[in-house]
Design a protein around this motif. Structure first.
Motif, short mmCIF file in Angstrom:
data_model
loop_
_atom_site.label_atom_id
_atom_site.label_comp_id
_atom_site.label_asym_id
_atom_site.label_seq_id
_atom_site.Cartn_x
_atom_site.Cartn_y
_atom_site.Cartn_z
N GLY A 99 5.91 -5.82 5.66
CA GLY A 99 6.95 -5.78 4.74
C GLY A 99 6.48 -7.44 4.18
O GLY A 99 7.19 -7.80 2.69
N PHE A 100 5.18 -8.48 4.77
CA PHE A 100 4.78 -9.53 4.42
C PHE A 100 3.70 -9.38 2.75
O PHE A 100 2.90 -10.17 3.08
N ALA A 101 3.44 -7.74 3.42
CA ALA A 101 2.05 -7.67 2.55
C ALA A 101 1.91 -8.58 1.31
O ALA A 101 2.58 -8.48 0.25
N GLY A 102 1.05 -9.21 0.70
CA GLY A 102 0.74 -10.21 -0.73
C GLY A 102 1.04 -11.48 0.08
O GLY A 102 0.95 -11.97 -1.36
N LYS A 103 1.85 -10.92 1.02
CA LYS A 103 1.87 -12.85 0.69
C LYS A 103 0.80 -14.01 1.15
O LYS A 103 -0.21 -13.62 2.14
N ARG A 104 0.67 -15.38 0.63
CA ARG A 104 -0.83 -15.88 0.95
C ARG A 104 -0.71 -15.92 2.26
O ARG A 104 -2.29 -16.14 2.82
N TRP A 105 0.32 -16.72 3.37
CA TRP A 105 -0.40 -16.52 4.82
C TRP A 105 -0.62 -15.28 5.11
O TRP A 105 -1.51 -15.45 6.09
N GLN A 106 -0.35 -14.40 4.99
CA GLN A 106 -0.45 -12.59 5.87
C GLN A 106 -1.32 -12.58 5.35
O GLN A 106 -3.03 -12.13 6.10
N GLN A 107 -2.11 -13.02 4.35
CA GLN A 107 -3.80 -12.75 3.59
C GLN A 107 -4.44 -13.72 4.48
O GLN A 107 -6.16 -13.65 4.42
#
Length: 172
Positions: A99-107
């Protein structure tokens, strides 16, 4: 009591097993050899060699350590401890992570795990070399093989074979 201690120690290790069990070799060595004195350097190194020679996952080293320390109960405890806690955590978090795909912290986390795993695996290989009593010639062979492997298009078995022949001849 040793079985419970094995379970607790390896359960804690499982949470930082980026790169698999091999990446944890330095910390496993510290816990099993230096902290608890369950094994000595030679036995630890031999168990690692057996685990790498056997077919199957690299987590086999944990099973062998558990077996050597506390028999069948130790083997089961160490293996379950290495596999179960993180598997449960991933199962519970995987839907949220996607669900957090694309968020800077997830990347950033996804990109940061790869160099972390490489560093941990390099540290593990260094620990095994130190425990095996590598001398300057053996370290030079490791460096030469790593360099040649990045430059030449040879199958890794050639490097293993050259190392085996040099070892049999007493060169390393």
């Amino acid at each position: 009591m040793i079985v419970l201690q094995l379970f607790l120690d390896f359960a804690l290790l499982s949470f930082v097993a980026f790169g698999g069990a091999t990446a944890l070799l330095p910390e496993m060595h510290r816990v099993v050899v230096e902290q608890h004195h369950w094994l000595n350097d030679a036995t630890f190194t031999h168990l690692y060699a057996i685990a790498q020679a056997a077919p199957g996952p690299n987590v086999l080293v944990v099973t062998l350590i558990g077996w050597e320390v506390a028999g069948l109960g130790g083997a089961l405890a160490a293996t379950l401890a290495m596999c179960l806690p993180m598997s449960i955590l991933i199962y519970l978090l995987i839907d949220r992570w996607e669900g957090f795909a694309g968020k800077r912290w997830q990347q950033a986390i996804s990109l940061g795990v790869a160099p972390l795993a490489v560093g941990l695996i390099f540290s593990g290989a260094t620990r095994i070399g130190m425990a095996a009593g590598f001398g300057p010639a053996a370290w030079a062979l490791v460096g030469l093989a790593a360099l040649a492997n990045t430059r030449l298009k040879l199958h890794p078995l050639w490097f293993i074979g050259v190392g085996a022949v040099l070892g049999a001849l007493g060169g390393v």
